[in-house]
Design a protein around this motif. Sequence first.
Motif, short mmCIF file in Angstrom:
data_model
loop_
_atom_site.label_atom_id
_atom_site.label_comp_id
_atom_site.label_asym_id
_atom_site.label_seq_id
_atom_site.Cartn_x
_atom_site.Cartn_y
_atom_site.Cartn_z
N PHE A 255 0.83 -1.21 0.00
CA PHE A 255 0.00 0.00 0.00
C PHE A 255 0.87 1.26 0.00
O PHE A 255 0.38 2.36 -0.26
N LYS A 256 2.18 1.10 0.26
CA LYS A 256 3.10 2.24 0.24
C LYS A 256 3.61 2.54 -1.16
O LYS A 256 4.16 3.61 -1.42
N ASP A 257 3.44 1.59 -2.10
CA ASP A 257 4.06 1.70 -3.41
C ASP A 257 3.27 2.60 -4.35
O ASP A 257 2.05 2.72 -4.24
N LYS A 258 4.00 3.19 -5.33
CA LYS A 258 3.34 4.01 -6.35
C LYS A 258 2.57 3.16 -7.35
O LYS A 258 1.54 3.58 -7.86
N ASP A 259 3.10 1.99 -7.64
CA ASP A 259 2.44 1.04 -8.54
C ASP A 259 2.19 -0.26 -7.79
O ASP A 259 3.06 -0.75 -7.06
N ILE A 260 1.02 -0.82 -7.99
CA ILE A 260 0.61 -2.01 -7.24
C ILE A 260 0.21 -3.12 -8.21
O ILE A 260 -0.53 -2.89 -9.17
N SER A 261 0.71 -4.32 -7.95
CA SER A 261 0.32 -5.51 -8.70
C SER A 261 -0.56 -6.37 -7.81
O SER A 261 -0.26 -6.56 -6.62
N TYR A 262 -1.63 -6.89 -8.38
CA TYR A 262 -2.51 -7.73 -7.58
C TYR A 262 -3.19 -8.76 -8.46
O TYR A 262 -3.23 -8.64 -9.69
N PHE A 263 -3.72 -9.79 -7.81
CA PHE A 263 -4.57 -10.79 -8.47
C PHE A 263 -5.96 -10.63 -7.89
O PHE A 263 -6.14 -10.61 -6.67
N LEU A 264 -6.96 -10.52 -8.76
CA LEU A 264 -8.34 -10.40 -8.32
C LEU A 264 -9.12 -11.57 -8.89
O LEU A 264 -9.11 -11.79 -10.11
N GLY A 265 -9.77 -12.35 -8.02
CA GLY A 265 -10.47 -13.53 -8.50
C GLY A 265 -11.76 -13.81 -7.74
O GLY A 265 -12.00 -13.26 -6.66
N ILE A 266 -12.56 -14.65 -8.33
CA ILE A 266 -13.84 -15.08 -7.74
C ILE A 266 -13.77 -16.59 -7.49
O ILE A 266 -13.36 -17.34 -8.38
N PRO A 267 -14.14 -17.05 -6.28
CA PRO A 267 -14.06 -18.48 -5.97
C PRO A 267 -15.09 -19.30 -6.75
O PRO A 267 -16.25 -18.92 -6.84
N LEU A 268 -14.63 -20.41 -7.33
CA LEU A 268 -15.49 -21.37 -8.00
C LEU A 268 -15.33 -22.72 -7.31
O LEU A 268 -14.32 -22.98 -6.66
N SER A 269 -16.31 -23.60 -7.49
CA SER A 269 -16.27 -24.91 -6.84
C SER A 269 -15.35 -25.88 -7.56
O SER A 269 -14.87 -26.84 -6.97
N LYS A 270 -15.09 -25.65 -8.86
CA LYS A 270 -14.23 -26.55 -9.63
C LYS A 270 -13.69 -25.84 -10.86
O LYS A 270 -14.21 -24.80 -11.26
N ARG A 271 -12.64 -26.38 -11.43
CA ARG A 271 -12.07 -25.81 -12.64
C ARG A 271 -13.02 -26.02 -13.82
O ARG A 271 -13.67 -27.04 -13.93
#
Length: 346
Positions: A255-271
């Motif tokens: 949260f201190k950084d100028k640029d932020i990398s993240y993964f955003l996902g939604i939980p599923l029950s199976k692939r």
Amino acid sequence: MRIIKFGLLVIVLILGIYAAVMYYFVEESNSFKVEKEINYPVEKVFPQFNRLQNFTRWNDYFSSSRTMRIEYYRPYEGKDAAISFKDEANDRNGELFIRYHNPERTLRMQVFEGKESNPTLIDIKFIRSGPQKTRIIWNIHTPKQKLFTRITNLWTEDEFTENLNRSMANLNGLLSNKVEKDELISSIKYDSLMVEQQEGQLLLGINVSSSGSKDALFRNIVLNHNKIYNFVLNDLDKRDDEFGYAVLITDADNFKDKDISYFLGIPLSKRVGISDNSFSFRTLHETLSYVIYYEGSYSGRVRAIQKLLQNAKTENVRHGDLQQVFLEIPETENNVRMKLILPVFR
């Protein structure tokens, strides 16, 4: 000419042997019983069977095909509820009826497939086997088959059981999401640090890089949340109660950084199979975690994150990536409700 006669004689002989085997060793119809137990009370389980719009969402026979088309007929649930279904890609079509129901105790269904004039009978019994458990017993009786098609009775039970195993996994995932969401919202205690054992999850989402400034970051999160949410709803044909809350994963102190990398996902029950390469799966393993529930502006979450990090430092434990769980769809920066999770390792 002699070879043709010999060939015909062999064919007749084979057909005769096949007919004799079918007549003496394979029953005209097939009857069998399957029992399963699920860790939810009968009052939550029964409506998933009795209301056909629920039933077709988790039953793998219907839900596994993207080309299945279903029409529902009033009264939609209980006795006389009915559907017709057609799946041209997999050459399936037919009708399903509920002929009898005794609330939270028994159901009788009839299924007509293809051009069959006689239905498959499915009697389902629900038994309360504990405060949070239900035993479900299926008694299946297939229609009589003609002599030369009786061979299908040899694998009917296996096919039904395989479908049922997949269906029960779907039902468990669906009920888990519904129950977890209801219980979580009603029992939240904000700003208190807690220790919880987090269950593993399978996330479908995207990797993102964004400016770390207050407004730009949140707008980026909203944009990508909507992208994933719409993909799961429309492209994967899921419904709201078939998946969990969106999870954002990032370095705990970035949260201190100028640029932020993240993964955003939604939980599923199976692939599931996906054709869009911008999406990927990520597995979260079961871990012991420090947890804080937070409500307020998105930028204000930093104080709660610092509290989690300080506690990990005080306890002298290692920590993993921070998980930010959105308990409501993110819309405005000044009003978010979140669960902040910091996995820790001793």
